[in-house]
Design an enzyme around this catalytic site. Structure first.
Site, short mmCIF file in Angstrom:
data_model
loop_
_atom_site.label_atom_id
_atom_site.label_comp_id
_atom_site.label_asym_id
_atom_site.label_seq_id
_atom_site.Cartn_x
_atom_site.Cartn_y
_atom_site.Cartn_z
N ARG A 255 13.24 4.63 12.49
CA ARG A 255 12.00 5.41 12.42
C ARG A 255 11.12 5.13 13.64
NH1 ARG A 255 9.42 4.85 6.69
NH2 ARG A 255 8.31 6.69 7.49
N ALA B 97 3.18 -0.77 4.85
CA ALA B 97 2.73 -0.81 6.24
C ALA B 97 2.15 -2.17 6.64
CB ALA B 97 1.71 0.29 6.49
N SER C 275 13.35 2.59 3.29
CA SER C 275 13.89 3.29 4.47
C SER C 275 14.40 2.27 5.48
CB SER C 275 12.78 4.15 5.11
OG SER C 275 11.71 3.34 5.55
N TYR D 94 11.86 8.55 1.45
CA TYR D 94 11.75 7.47 0.46
C TYR D 94 12.53 7.74 -0.83
CZ TYR D 94 7.96 5.96 3.51
OH TYR D 94 7.23 5.54 4.58
N GLU E 218 12.57 -9.58 1.83
CA GLU E 218 11.80 -8.41 2.28
C GLU E 218 12.67 -7.16 2.07
OE1 GLU E 218 10.81 -8.74 6.44
OE2 GLU E 218 10.16 -6.64 6.58
N PRO F 135 0.79 -1.22 0.00
CA PRO F 135 0.00 0.00 0.00
C PRO F 135 0.83 1.28 0.00
CG PRO F 135 -0.15 -1.15 2.10
CD PRO F 135 0.52 -2.08 1.14
N ASN F 136 0.34 2.21 -0.79
CA ASN F 136 0.85 3.59 -0.88
C ASN F 136 2.17 3.71 -1.64
OD1 ASN F 136 -1.32 4.86 0.59
ND2 ASN F 136 -0.49 3.84 2.41
N ARG G 276 7.28 0.81 13.47
CA ARG G 276 7.85 0.24 12.24
C ARG G 276 9.00 -0.73 12.52
NH1 ARG G 276 5.53 3.60 8.22
NH2 ARG G 276 5.22 5.71 8.99
N HIS H 213 12.82 -2.84 2.24
CA HIS H 213 12.24 -1.54 2.59
C HIS H 213 13.18 -0.44 2.12
CE1 HIS H 213 9.03 -3.33 4.82
NE2 HIS H 213 9.91 -4.15 5.35
N ASN I 262 8.08 -5.65 -0.85
CA ASN I 262 7.99 -4.50 0.02
C ASN I 262 6.51 -4.36 0.34
OD1 ASN I 262 7.86 -2.10 1.35
ND2 ASN I 262 9.11 -0.95 -0.11
N ARG J 267 5.80 12.63 -2.48
CA ARG J 267 5.89 13.24 -1.14
C ARG J 267 6.99 12.53 -0.37
NH1 ARG J 267 0.97 12.13 1.99
NH2 ARG J 267 2.37 12.79 3.62
O1 CA2 Z 1 10.55 1.96 3.74
C1 CA2 Z 1 9.71 1.31 3.15
O2 CA2 Z 1 9.90 0.82 2.02
C2 CA2 Z 1 8.32 1.09 3.78
O3 CA2 Z 1 7.89 -0.23 3.44
C3 CA2 Z 1 7.41 2.13 3.16
C4 CA2 Z 1 5.99 2.12 3.76
C5 CA2 Z 1 6.06 2.19 5.29
O4 CA2 Z 1 4.76 2.04 5.83
C6 CA2 Z 1 6.97 1.10 5.86
O5 CA2 Z 1 7.02 1.28 7.28
C7 CA2 Z 1 8.36 1.20 5.29
C8 CA2 Z 1 5.17 3.32 3.28
C9 CA2 Z 1 5.14 3.51 1.81
C10 CA2 Z 1 4.37 4.79 1.52
O6 CA2 Z 1 5.16 5.60 0.69
C11 CA2 Z 1 4.76 6.88 0.48
C12 CA2 Z 1 5.51 7.60 -0.42
C13 CA2 Z 1 5.17 8.90 -0.71
C14 CA2 Z 1 4.09 9.50 -0.08
C15 CA2 Z 1 3.34 8.80 0.82
C16 CA2 Z 1 3.67 7.47 1.10
#
Ligand code: CA2
Length: 141
Positions: A106, A76, A101, A23, A97, A10-11, A110, A99, A73, A18
């Site tokens: 963080r 969340a 970040s 990211y 897996e 997701p996302n 997370r 990520h 990936n 953003r």
């Molecule tokens: O670091 C990562 O790849 C995460 O999987 C990214 C997820 C976060 O929930 C994990 O804790 C770590 C979130 C991806 C959302 O990415 C966005 C990018 C731009 C704007 C809003 C969200």
């Protein structure tokens, strides 16, 4: 040709729009291109998908059961989903897996991953390059 499934949760479709300080500036399309390059370099076919829906990600894991590997990936869902963990446990394909970040640097929520105990390797904080490292690892085994 053997295939590696690259699954995004997701996302992640919002990448590049953003939070570039967290990211990076690359979009998901940029990451897909990077994965396809890594696939060509290592001789595997890349299947790339993103979904904001847990059940679709579970279906994609099941569909990749005979793949050479799964790069995931889960966004969340990493921190919430027993169902995704069970799906990864339920298929023979090894998973990595990834990520973008370093989730340990963080918020505390997370720090825990339901997926890490059932995957071959975890790559955190390497940005988009983490996907390349994951493909190289799986393609080489
Ligand atoms: O670091 C990562 O790849 C995460 O999987 C990214 C997820 C976060 O929930 C994990 O804790 C770590 C979130 C991806 C959302 O990415 C966005 C990018 C731009 C704007 C809003 C969200």
């Amino acid at each position: 040709m053997e295939r590696i499934a690259v699954l995004n949760g997701p996302n992640l479709n919002l990448l590049g729009t953003r939070e570039p300080e967290v990211y990076g500036t690359q979009t998901l399309a940029d990451i897909e291109a990077l994965c396809r390059e890594a696939g060509q370099a290592t001789g595997v076919e890349i299947e790339f998908m993103q979904s904001n829906h847990e059940g679709e990600l579970i279906d994609a894991i099941h569909a990749a059961r005979d793949a050479k590997g799964i790069v995931i990936n889960a966004g969340a869902y990493t921190h919430t989903s027993v169902a995704l963990r069970d799906a990864l446990s339920g298929v023979p394909a090894p998973a990595v897996e990834v990520h973008l970040s370093n989730t340990h640097a963080r918020e505390e929520f997370r720090h825990h991953s339901f997926l890490s105990p059932v995957v071959r390797a975890v790559i955190l904080g390497a940005g988009a390059q983490g996907y390349r490292f994951a493909i190289e690892l799986l393609a080489g085994e």
